[in-house]
Structures are given as C-alpha cells and as structure tokens.
Write an enzyme that holds these catalytic residues in place. Structure first.
Site, PDB file in Angstrom:
ATOM      1  N   CYS A 146       3.331  15.160   2.487  1.00 17.97           N
ATOM      2  CA  CYS A 146       4.038  13.882   2.429  1.00 17.97           C
ATOM      3  C   CYS A 146       4.701  13.670   1.062  1.00 17.97           C
ATOM      4  O   CYS A 146       5.674  14.323   0.735  1.00 17.97           O
ATOM      5  CB  CYS A 146       3.071  12.759   2.802  1.00 17.97           C
ATOM      6  SG  CYS A 146       3.871  11.235   3.318  1.00 17.97           S
ATOM      7  N   HIS A 147       4.152  12.779   0.222  1.00 15.68           N
ATOM      8  CA  HIS A 147       4.682  12.548  -1.121  1.00 15.68           C
ATOM      9  C   HIS A 147       4.057  13.490  -2.155  1.00 15.68           C
ATOM     10  O   HIS A 147       4.405  13.423  -3.333  1.00 15.68           O
ATOM     11  CB  HIS A 147       4.447  11.096  -1.552  1.00 15.68           C
ATOM     12  CG  HIS A 147       5.328  10.108  -0.854  1.00 15.68           C
ATOM     13  ND1 HIS A 147       5.066   9.663   0.421  1.00 15.68           N
ATOM     14  CD2 HIS A 147       6.458   9.478  -1.248  1.00 15.68           C
ATOM     15  CE1 HIS A 147       6.008   8.794   0.782  1.00 15.68           C
ATOM     16  NE2 HIS A 147       6.868   8.669  -0.226  1.00 15.68           N
TER      17      HIS A 147
END
Length: 171
Positions: free
Chosen positions: A104-105
């Site tokens: 994800c991030h």
C-alpha cells in the site's frame, strides 16, 4: 529455515496490512520483530482495531540482525520516512538486496530512501505517480516481485497475493 523479519511500524498503520502478513509470516515459522522509535511503546492502527507493542527501538537494531524487512501501509510509512534512521535502515536492505515487503503506502519509505529506481514495483493508487518519479517501473497489479527480492502490493484486497509472494521469497 526460520527467518527474522524487521517490521517498521508506527501509529496509524493500516491494521490488516500488518496483522494478516505478520500472521502469515509467523504461521510459516518466521519471527516478526516490530521496530519503532522506542522499545515497549504501543502503536495503534488507523482503524483502531489493532494495538502493537514495539519489540525494539530503531537505535538498538541494525539491518544485519535481520533476514528481511516488512513495511505495512497506512499513514505509518509517511511518518517513518521523516526520520532518517528509518530511511537509512530501509535503504540498507535495498542496497544489500535483502528481501523487502512493502504494501500500500509502504513504498513511500523506499521512495525517500531513493531505492526504487529501475525496480518493478506497485503501490497504493495515490503514491503511484511518486513511485514513477522515483524511477520505479510501475505496474498496476495485485503483486509485483522484482529480482526475487522486492515484493510490493497496492491495497488490502491484494494481501493474499502479497503474503504468497513474500513467503516464496523467504524460502
């Protein structure tokens, strides 16, 4: 053979992006060591579903203590990348071609470490342009594996593929 996985994490991590891979790693016999600024601190996921007690402070560990690095998503990686100690820690794993798992991030920490150039990778939609500017060969798919070392995924829906490929790299 059991591997020891450094997990850099702080408040506002995406709950399932930590808990599900950590469980998969532990179920496969690996050790998951959580690392933040200070040992014993408790950090809470952004969904307020999970609280994690930190195993080690960043000043008490070095990459050579570990076989792999795991970077869960959420707002945690963005906070960690403001601290040069975490940036250098992640950069050393990438420079030494040790396994790195970022979901994800999570790749934000690798962007700041300037470690994505020429690497096949993916990440959450909102950081994909940043990844391209960092020189990554961006792909929009559930999991990207680069040189049997870097495993990246986009979002919680991709966790099963992320876990599968991360465990393959650990073999």
């Amino acid at each position: 053979m059991a591997k020891t996985i450094a997990t850099v994490i702080t408040d506002m991590f995406e709950d399932v992006e930590y808990t599900e891979p950590a469980k998969a790693f532990k179920d496969a016999g690996h050790d998951v060591v959580t690392i933040e600024k200070e040992k014993g601190k408790q950090v809470t996921g952004k969904q307020n579903e999970e609280t994690v007690t930190i195993d080690q402070g960043i000043d008490d560990v070095k990459p050579s203590d570990f076989d792999a690095l795991f970077i869960p998503g959420g707002f945690s990686p963005d906070q960690l990348r403001a601290d040069d100690r975490f940036v250098q820690f992640a950069k050393q794993f990438m420079d030494e071609k040790k396994p790195v798992f970022a979901i994800c991030h999570g790749p934000q920490l690798l962007i700041t470490a300037k470690s994505l150039e020429g690497r096949k990778a993916t990440g959450f939609k909102s950081i994909q342009v940043d990844m391209e500017y960092a020189g990554a060969n961006l792909v929009d798919q559930e999991v990207a594996v680069c040189q049997n070392q870097l495993v990246t995924s986009r979002q919680p829906d991709d966790i099963p593929a992320f876990n599968r490929e991360s465990l393959n790299v650990l073999k």
